[in-house]
Scaffold this motif. Structure first.
Motif: not given
Length: 500
Positions: A286-292
């Protein structure tokens, strides 16, 4: 956008005026909600692709078709659901009308989730409308395109006094939670669920918390591993693992682990091709924070399958981890991404102990052709739902309740259970008042005597049911009860007159 206080005030005024209570109004709003979905299917698919790169098939099945069937289900059953439930009556109440009356709570707050942003926002709203409530809807700001579409469409199709959309992030949600609602329905993480629960407690507001947790899958050697892998891989990597009931980790023996990993490799290739990144059927985080966050969970793990990623596209390849230790972060926190760790055990009993040593999951999956093993997990674990020999599919069965237990949630919905969630079951007793009835009721009034007490105790004494008879006609019960009461009274009065 109006303030949270103004929206709640508008909804409360509409509810207090009785606007939402008739069946005709509820059906009209449900029909409008159905039109909203049917007339905007293309735009719904576009925003889901924008937020999650969700493929058409997953958007249609898990969001659009599910919602349409959900709304239709209430339209077909609303008349029956709204009818009061007449219940069995004890002897003292044979002449009363005793029933359970479903009444709407009032003004509800519905806080949606971002992983299935249309379905998990509008499905609870569907149940709230069917039950006769007003509602303020808060879409998840983490899926901005979907939230924007909801805020655009709902006012066009639903009554503007009764149903409102309030967009925003943490600050706006906090402001909403300061308002007094009659019911709060939240879908999301246990951490935020605790905040919602705490806010609700200030007004003693009832809640449904649809949370998550680590959903375990037990797999033994009695099943065809290829078939099991086909189902587990599909359920795990659908929506890139961003599903609250996705298999979170696999438990099996070392021998089964080896077979599963090989079978899973084949299935991933079969589903998504040689280059998963180019597959039109694979979602994005969904977004970069969740990917990280997900990539951090993979660090230091033994990657048996996958592991590739591209942060510029929020892409993480379907990944399988072996030799996962219980103390590893990936085995401690809900993954909510396309990573499947495998924890090996010696046997089913050890797997059972492992599951029971952890928080109660939203769903528990058991793959076995041994009925004793299935019964072992079904009867000796606690989870929101249980599914044998498949994953995720119980979500679409509206005849069973969907919801968590303990850390995975409070309350349930889907089908009639959603209607009941948004309805207060008001126990009601309707009595008549006349001289004959008063003669029978007179025994409860002072002055109290031993004879009166014994008569009442005889009348209210709990007796075993008559075999094969669930209900008796009220007239028969009344005749029997009246004869017993009058006969007992006559004997006692005669006894008193004789001085005994």
């Amino acid at each position: 956008m109006k303030s949270a206080q103004e929206l709640v005030a508008s909804a409360r005024n509409a509810f207090n005026n009785g606007k939402t209570k008739s069946r005709e109004f509820r059906e009209k709003q449900l029909q409008n909600l159905l039109r909203l979905v049917e007339e905007n299917e293309l735009e719904i698919m576009e925003v889901l692709a924008d937020d999650l790169k969700k493929p058409k098939a997953e958007a249609c099945l898990a969001e659009i078709a599910y919602l349409k069937n959900d709304v239709k289900g209430y339209l077909y059953s609303l008349k029956e659901l709204m009818e009061p439930e007449y219940v069995e009556k004890p002897l003292p109440n044979v002449m009363d009308t005793v029933l359970i009356h479903p009444e709407p709570y009032g003004v509800c707050l519905i806080i949606g989730a971002w992983n299935y942003p249309i379905q998990l926002t509008l499905s609870p709203l569907t149940a709230a409308i069917a039950a006769g409530n007003c509602a303020v809807v808060k879409p998840s700001e983490v899926a901005p395109a979907s939230a924007k579409l909801i805020s655009k469409l709902l006012p066009k199709y639903l009554d503007n006094e009764c149903y409102h959309v309030y967009n925003g992030g943490v600050a706006e949600t906090t402001e909403l939670l300061k308002q007094k609602f009659d019911y709060i329905f939240y879908t999301g993480s246990p951490e935020v669920g605790k905040i919602v629960y705490q806010a609700a407690s200030k007004n003693l507001t009832p809640v449904t918390l649809e949370l998550g947790g680590k959903c375990p899958v037990y797999l033994d050697d009695t099943v065809d591993v290829e078939s099991a892998a086909a189902r587990i891989v599909w359920g795990k990597f659908m929506n890139a693992g961003q599903t609250c009931i996705a298999p979170d980790y696999l438990i099996c023996t070392k021998d089964v682990e080896t077979k599963f990993v090989e079978a899973a490799k084949k299935k991933i290739k079969q589903y998504y091709g040689e280059n998963v990144k180019k597959s039109p059927d694979y979602c994005r985080i969904i977004n970069n924070n969740h990917a990280q966050r997900i990539l951090k969970l993979i660090e230091g793990q033994n990657i048996a399958v996958g592991g590739d990623h591209d942060m510029s596209e929020r892409y993480i390849e379907p990944t399988i981890i072996t030799n996962a230790k219980p103390t590893d972060p990936i085995m401690q926190n809900e993954i909510f991404g396309p990573v499947l760790p495998i924890h090996t055990v010696k046997n089913a009993q050890e797997a059972l102990q492992f599951v029971n040593s952890r928080e109660k999951p939203l769903a528990l999956y058991c793959f076995s052709n041994d009925k004793q093993i299935i019964d072992l997990f079904l009867n000796n674990t606690s989870s929101g739902n249980f599914l044998a020999n498949d994953v995720v599919m119980h979500f679409s069965c509206e005849t069973i309740p969907f919801g968590g237990v303990g850390n995975s949630g409070i309350g349930s919905y889907h089908g009639k259970f959603g209607f009941y969630t948004f309805s207060h079951k008001k126990g009601s007793m309707l009595r008549s008042i006349n001289k004959m009835g008063e003669m029978m009721q007179g025994m409860r009034y002072p002055p109290y005597t031993e004879n009166k007490l014994q008569t009442i105790l005889t009348a209210i004494k709990k007796r075993p049911p008559i075999p094969g008879v669930k209900y008796l006609k009220s007239g028969i019960i009344f005749a029997l009860g009246f004869m017993v009461a009058v006969g007992t009274n006559w004997l006692l009065l005669s006894k008193d007159k004789r001085g005994h």
